[in-house]
Structure formats: C-alpha cells, structure tokens
Design a protein around this motif. Sequence first.
Motif, PDB file in Angstrom:
ATOM      1  N   LYS A 116      52.935   0.276 -15.868  1.00  0.00           N
ATOM      2  CA  LYS A 116      52.505   0.330 -14.460  1.00  0.00           C
ATOM      3  C   LYS A 116      53.383   1.227 -13.587  1.00  0.00           C
ATOM      4  CE  LYS A 116      49.908  -3.939 -14.152  1.00  0.00           C
ATOM      5  NZ  LYS A 116      49.756  -5.277 -13.587  1.00  0.00           N
TER       6      LYS A 116
ATOM      7  N   ALA B  31      60.516  -9.702 -11.790  1.00  0.00           N
ATOM      8  CA  ALA B  31      60.805  -8.468 -11.054  1.00  0.00           C
ATOM      9  C   ALA B  31      60.187  -7.268 -11.773  1.00  0.00           C
ATOM     10  CB  ALA B  31      62.319  -8.286 -10.906  1.00  0.00           C
ATOM     11  N   GLY B  32      59.099  -7.513 -12.507  1.00  0.00           N
ATOM     12  CA  GLY B  32      58.422  -6.424 -13.215  1.00  0.00           C
ATOM     13  C   GLY B  32      57.354  -5.789 -12.332  1.00  0.00           C
ATOM     14  N   GLY B  33      56.410  -5.111 -12.973  1.00  0.00           N
ATOM     15  CA  GLY B  33      55.360  -4.393 -12.244  1.00  0.00           C
ATOM     16  C   GLY B  33      54.544  -5.299 -11.334  1.00  0.00           C
ATOM     17  N   SER B  34      54.196  -6.486 -11.816  1.00  0.00           N
ATOM     18  CA  SER B  34      53.347  -7.355 -10.980  1.00  0.00           C
ATOM     19  C   SER B  34      54.152  -7.937  -9.817  1.00  0.00           C
ATOM     20  CB  SER B  34      52.692  -8.450 -11.817  1.00  0.00           C
ATOM     21  OG  SER B  34      53.669  -9.241 -12.410  1.00  0.00           O
TER      22      SER B  34
ATOM     23  N   ASN C 111      65.180 -13.375 -11.177  1.00  0.00           N
ATOM     24  CA  ASN C 111      64.712 -12.716 -12.399  1.00  0.00           C
ATOM     25  C   ASN C 111      65.768 -12.839 -13.478  1.00  0.00           C
ATOM     26  OD1 ASN C 111      62.700 -11.065 -13.742  1.00  0.00           O
ATOM     27  ND2 ASN C 111      64.243  -9.447 -13.742  1.00  0.00           N
ATOM     28  N   ARG C 112      65.317 -12.850 -14.733  1.00  0.00           N
ATOM     29  CA  ARG C 112      66.246 -12.961 -15.868  1.00  0.00           C
ATOM     30  C   ARG C 112      67.295 -11.854 -15.812  1.00  0.00           C
ATOM     31  NH1 ARG C 112      63.549 -12.343 -21.664  1.00  0.00           N
ATOM     32  NH2 ARG C 112      63.077 -10.321 -20.728  1.00  0.00           N
ATOM     33  N   THR C 113      66.836 -10.611 -15.604  1.00  0.00           N
ATOM     34  CA  THR C 113      67.773  -9.493 -15.472  1.00  0.00           C
ATOM     35  C   THR C 113      68.083  -9.357 -13.975  1.00  0.00           C
ATOM     36  OG1 THR C 113      66.656  -8.463 -17.328  1.00  0.00           O
ATOM     37  CG2 THR C 113      68.137  -7.041 -16.064  1.00  0.00           C
TER      38      THR C 113
ATOM     39  N   LYS D  97      67.496  -6.210 -11.790  1.00  0.00           N
ATOM     40  CA  LYS D  97      66.119  -5.882 -11.382  1.00  0.00           C
ATOM     41  C   LYS D  97      65.715  -6.652 -10.124  1.00  0.00           C
ATOM     42  CE  LYS D  97      64.111  -4.627 -15.798  1.00  0.00           C
ATOM     43  NZ  LYS D  97      63.007  -5.039 -16.677  1.00  0.00           N
TER      44      LYS D  97
ATOM     45  N   THR E  36      56.586 -13.721 -13.983  1.00  0.00           N
ATOM     46  CA  THR E  36      57.184 -13.345 -15.266  1.00  0.00           C
ATOM     47  C   THR E  36      56.095 -13.513 -16.327  1.00  0.00           C
ATOM     48  OG1 THR E  36      57.868 -15.534 -16.064  1.00  0.00           O
ATOM     49  CG2 THR E  36      59.353 -14.434 -14.506  1.00  0.00           C
ATOM     50  N   SER E  37      56.394 -13.094 -17.549  1.00  0.00           N
ATOM     51  CA  SER E  37      55.412 -13.344 -18.603  1.00  0.00           C
ATOM     52  C   SER E  37      55.685 -14.651 -19.338  1.00  0.00           C
ATOM     53  CB  SER E  37      55.335 -12.141 -19.547  1.00  0.00           C
ATOM     54  OG  SER E  37      56.601 -11.602 -19.766  1.00  0.00           O
ATOM     55  N   VAL E  38      56.550 -15.498 -18.783  1.00  0.00           N
ATOM     56  CA  VAL E  38      56.804 -16.816 -19.397  1.00  0.00           C
ATOM     57  C   VAL E  38      55.530 -17.659 -19.273  1.00  0.00           C
ATOM     58  CG1 VAL E  38      58.195 -18.929 -19.283  1.00  0.00           C
ATOM     59  CG2 VAL E  38      59.264 -16.708 -18.844  1.00  0.00           C
TER      60      VAL E  38
ATOM     61  N   LEU F 192      50.759 -16.090 -12.154  1.00  0.00           N
ATOM     62  CA  LEU F 192      50.011 -14.859 -12.428  1.00  0.00           C
ATOM     63  C   LEU F 192      49.495 -14.824 -13.864  1.00  0.00           C
ATOM     64  CD1 LEU F 192      51.184 -14.034  -9.687  1.00  0.00           C
ATOM     65  CD2 LEU F 192      51.592 -11.771 -10.606  1.00  0.00           C
TER      66      LEU F 192
ATOM     67  N   GLY G 179      46.017 -17.662 -12.431  1.00  0.00           N
ATOM     68  CA  GLY G 179      46.110 -16.225 -12.685  1.00  0.00           C
ATOM     69  C   GLY G 179      44.742 -15.548 -12.779  1.00  0.00           C
TER      70      GLY G 179
ATOM     71  N   MET H 217      43.435 -14.005  -9.460  1.00  0.00           N
ATOM     72  CA  MET H 217      43.947 -12.668  -9.138  1.00  0.00           C
ATOM     73  C   MET H 217      43.314 -11.619 -10.049  1.00  0.00           C
ATOM     74  SD  MET H 217      47.887 -11.393  -9.145  1.00  0.00           S
ATOM     75  CE  MET H 217      48.312  -9.667  -9.323  1.00  0.00           C
ATOM     76  N   LEU H 218      43.157 -11.978 -11.320  1.00  0.00           N
ATOM     77  CA  LEU H 218      42.544 -11.047 -12.284  1.00  0.00           C
ATOM     78  C   LEU H 218      41.155 -10.616 -11.796  1.00  0.00           C
ATOM     79  CD1 LEU H 218      42.720  -9.835 -15.227  1.00  0.00           C
ATOM     80  CD2 LEU H 218      41.379 -11.817 -15.915  1.00  0.00           C
TER      81      LEU H 218
HETATM   82  N1  LIG Z   1      46.541 -12.406 -12.943  1.00  0.00           N
HETATM   83  C1  LIG Z   1      46.604 -11.093 -12.896  1.00  0.00           C
HETATM   84  O1  LIG Z   1      45.684 -10.403 -12.407  1.00  0.00           O
HETATM   85  C2  LIG Z   1      47.826 -10.408 -13.384  1.00  0.00           C
HETATM   86  C3  LIG Z   1      48.160  -9.117 -12.940  1.00  0.00           C
HETATM   87  C4  LIG Z   1      49.334  -8.540 -13.399  1.00  0.00           C
HETATM   88  C5  LIG Z   1      50.140  -9.228 -14.306  1.00  0.00           C
HETATM   89  N2  LIG Z   1      49.779 -10.475 -14.719  1.00  0.00           N
HETATM   90  C6  LIG Z   1      50.626 -11.244 -15.641  1.00  0.00           C
HETATM   91  O2  LIG Z   1      51.919 -11.348 -15.057  1.00  0.00           O
HETATM   92  C7  LIG Z   1      52.923 -11.337 -16.083  1.00  0.00           C
HETATM   93  C8  LIG Z   1      53.969 -10.265 -15.773  1.00  0.00           C
HETATM   94  O3  LIG Z   1      53.353  -8.987 -15.839  1.00  0.00           O
HETATM   95  P1  LIG Z   1      54.136  -7.637 -15.438  1.00  0.00           P
HETATM   96  O4  LIG Z   1      53.132  -6.554 -15.445  1.00  0.00           O
HETATM   97  O5  LIG Z   1      54.969  -7.858 -14.242  1.00  0.00           O
HETATM   98  O6  LIG Z   1      55.096  -7.486 -16.708  1.00  0.00           O
HETATM   99  P2  LIG Z   1      56.493  -6.700 -16.823  1.00  0.00           P
HETATM  100  O7  LIG Z   1      56.549  -5.573 -15.880  1.00  0.00           O
HETATM  101  O8  LIG Z   1      56.693  -6.462 -18.289  1.00  0.00           O
HETATM  102  O9  LIG Z   1      57.575  -7.805 -16.316  1.00  0.00           O
HETATM  103  C9  LIG Z   1      57.814  -8.971 -17.078  1.00  0.00           C
HETATM  104  C10 LIG Z   1      58.663  -9.924 -16.261  1.00  0.00           C
HETATM  105  O10 LIG Z   1      58.806 -11.155 -16.992  1.00  0.00           O
HETATM  106  C11 LIG Z   1      60.201 -11.445 -17.164  1.00  0.00           C
HETATM  107  N3  LIG Z   1      60.379 -12.149 -18.435  1.00  0.00           N
HETATM  108  C12 LIG Z   1      59.830 -11.821 -19.631  1.00  0.00           C
HETATM  109  N4  LIG Z   1      60.216 -12.722 -20.571  1.00  0.00           N
HETATM  110  C13 LIG Z   1      60.995 -13.638 -19.926  1.00  0.00           C
HETATM  111  C14 LIG Z   1      61.692 -14.804 -20.345  1.00  0.00           C
HETATM  112  N5  LIG Z   1      61.630 -15.229 -21.619  1.00  0.00           N
HETATM  113  N6  LIG Z   1      62.377 -15.514 -19.425  1.00  0.00           N
HETATM  114  C15 LIG Z   1      62.435 -15.115 -18.136  1.00  0.00           C
HETATM  115  N7  LIG Z   1      61.802 -13.995 -17.662  1.00  0.00           N
HETATM  116  C16 LIG Z   1      61.104 -13.274 -18.568  1.00  0.00           C
HETATM  117  C17 LIG Z   1      60.871 -10.098 -17.129  1.00  0.00           C
HETATM  118  O11 LIG Z   1      62.250 -10.255 -16.847  1.00  0.00           O
HETATM  119  P3  LIG Z   1      63.309  -9.093 -17.228  1.00  0.00           P
HETATM  120  O12 LIG Z   1      63.290  -8.122 -16.078  1.00  0.00           O
HETATM  121  O13 LIG Z   1      64.578  -9.827 -17.370  1.00  0.00           O
HETATM  122  O14 LIG Z   1      62.846  -8.464 -18.520  1.00  0.00           O
HETATM  123  C18 LIG Z   1      60.096  -9.419 -15.994  1.00  0.00           C
HETATM  124  O15 LIG Z   1      60.514  -9.889 -14.746  1.00  0.00           O
HETATM  125  C19 LIG Z   1      52.179 -11.111 -17.407  1.00  0.00           C
HETATM  126  O16 LIG Z   1      51.973 -12.344 -18.034  1.00  0.00           O
HETATM  127  C20 LIG Z   1      50.832 -10.533 -16.977  1.00  0.00           C
HETATM  128  O17 LIG Z   1      49.790 -10.853 -17.880  1.00  0.00           O
HETATM  129  C21 LIG Z   1      48.648 -11.072 -14.265  1.00  0.00           C
END
Ligand SMILES: NC(=O)c1ccc[n+]([C@@H]2O[C@H](COP(=O)([O-])OP(=O)(O)OC[C@H]3O[C@@H](n4cnc5c(N)ncnc54)[C@H](OP(=O)(O)O)[C@@H]3O)[C@@H](O)[C@H]2O)c1
Length: 277
Positions: free
Chosen positions: A65, A126-129, A150-152, A155, A192-194, A217, A240, A243-244
């Motif tokens: 993203k 703190a990722g893309g979403s 956030n874990r990191t 970020k 987060t993706s947890v 989410l 979630g 929002m999707l």
């Molecule tokens: N409902 C919707 O329309 C919608 C839209 C977008 C996203 N999502 C969902 O939202 C989630 C995040 O998506 P994203 O695009 O933001 O992904 P991303 O950019 O890859 O970010 C992932 C996030 O999850 C954290 N994380 C991953 N594993 C973890 C763990 N074991 N413990 C604690 N934190 C952890 C990461 O922390 P670090 O920075 O430490 O790696 C980071 O903050 C996904 O499940 C995605 O399917 C849903």
Amino acid sequence: MRTYCIIGDPVSHSLSPAMHNAAFKSLGLDYVYIAYRVAGSELEASIESLRSVKIAGFNVTLPHKTTVLQYLEEIDVPSGKAGAVNTVMSINGKFKGFNTDIQGFVQPLLNRGIDFNGLSVLLFGAGGSARAVVVSLSNVNGISKLVLANRTYRKSLELSKLAETNGLTSSVTKIEEAKAMAKSFDLVINATSVGLQSNDSILERDDIDGSSIVYDLVYRPVMTKLLENAREKGATAIYGYEMLLEQGAQAFEIWTGLKAPIPAMKKALFGVFQEPK
Ligand SMILES: NC(=O)c1ccc[n+]([C@@H]2O[C@H](COP(=O)([O-])OP(=O)(O)OC[C@H]3O[C@@H](n4cnc5c(N)ncnc54)[C@H](OP(=O)(O)O)[C@@H]3O)[C@@H](O)[C@H]2O)c1
C-alpha cells in the motif's frame, strides 16, 4: 470488456474478487476481477505487466500500500495525506491512486450515528491500514485523545508524526501498556493483523470495558476472537467486513462512475461467511 484485479501477498484470503464480480454481474457489466499474488520484490515488474495488459484498475493490499506510490503517475489528496493507496484507476494508460480505506473506515461509525465529540481512541497497529485510520480520524471533529500502540515502537512514532501533520495530536505507548489501559477508551481499534485467520486477540476479555466500541479491521474470520471478547463484555462490536464493503463500494464508484450495488456486494460476502447475529 474490462479487467480489474487485486495485488498483494498473501492475497488468497481476499474477498474483493467475490465482491466486485457480484457487483459487475448485478449491473450487467462485462467486467472481470481477479487476484494476483505479487511478492514485494516483484512489485515494479508486476505494475508494468498490468500496464501492458491495459488493466482498467486494481486494488492494492498488504504489503504494497505504501511502496506502490512510486510507480503511479498521480495520487488523489487523501492518498497523499495517508502516504498509502489501496485503489488504482488507469486513465488513458496513466495510473492514478486513491485511498478508499479512509472513508471506508469511518463509514460504519457514521452509519451507527456515533458522536465523535470528546471521543477517546486507542489504535493498535501502524501499518498501511492504520495510516488510513489516522487520516480518517483527523477528518472528523471532536476526537479528545488518540493513543497509538504498535509492536515495532519506531513505527508508532512515525504514525504519530503523520497524525500531527494532519492536525491530530496523539501519544505513543507500548502494546502491553495499551492493553492495561484499554478499558478507559471509548473506541478501541485493531489495525494489526493479529486475529487474521487465527484465534489470537490483541485484547483479552478482561481488558475490555462494556461501554467501549471495539472495531476490528480484520475481517477473516468475520467474528474474530477480539470481537467475540468484546461482545461477551457487552461492548459495541464493529466488524472488519463493514469497512471492506464500504471501501469496495467506493472503489467501484471510482472505476465505473456508477452507484455501487451494495446489497449485491454484501450478499457475495455473506455467501463466503455468515452475517453475525
Ligand atoms: N476491513 C478492511 O477493509 C481492511 C482494510 C485494510 C486492512 N485490513 C486488515 O487490517 C490488518 C492490517 O492490514 P495492513 O494493511 O495495515 O497490514 P500491514 O501494513 O502489513 O501492517 C500490519 C500491522 O500488524 C502488526 N502486527 C503483525 N503481526 C503482529 C503481531 N503478532 N503482534 C502485534 N502486531 C502485529 C504490525 O506491526 P509491526 O509494525 O510491528 O510489524 C503492523 O502494525 C490485516 O488483517 C488486513 O486484512 C482490513
């Protein structure tokens, strides 16, 4: 005939093909939507391939993203604010990026008539979403407090800067500390993706207050462990999939200029999983 797609890695869990193909079918459009797994190292080559096959538009999911921005000719204002894109449209062969997660995130809150005035918010991730969530929260008036975890840790600091750039004051804390204080927030968000395709939860049941709104989410499974915990405590659960659906409807409207057939899109999602009672 137009072709649309989603690129990401992993992408097999995506419900966007089912949702968009149902929308095209319901309006009698001769369009098709497919999913491509694209690894980080293949992004540039894949974008050029999409250009050469004259793709009409595409969605972008994790982990692309933010990195996709460098391959686009233009982005709209909200994507610029978030530094992240989830929807791309080809305009005469030039790729323009949009971020429909921003409106997609806030719409389920607006649909419930939630009052943002004085609302305290705890955001995990703190990722893309999470970037889209922060921009979305900066667009509504009245948020009294925003805490980021956030874990990191680094970020979260970057995300806090993004909030500040968008006029929203925030503070940063470690995940463990955030868990301990979660009960005192009006709105708790998991970005987060947890919990994605697992039974893990960022918060245990006893970390949640019954008067909070808990927004996950993660949409697969539709009833995540976090939302199950929230419901058991009597908290309001926001799913979630809501929002999707909203971000997908907005992408559909950008691509086609037509009003999204939300009931058909929703029906396609619930053909995959059951709507929660
Ligand atoms: N409902 C919707 O329309 C919608 C839209 C977008 C996203 N999502 C969902 O939202 C989630 C995040 O998506 P994203 O695009 O933001 O992904 P991303 O950019 O890859 O970010 C992932 C996030 O999850 C954290 N994380 C991953 N594993 C973890 C763990 N074991 N413990 C604690 N934190 C952890 C990461 O922390 P670090 O920075 O430490 O790696 C980071 O903050 C996904 O499940 C995605 O399917 C849903």
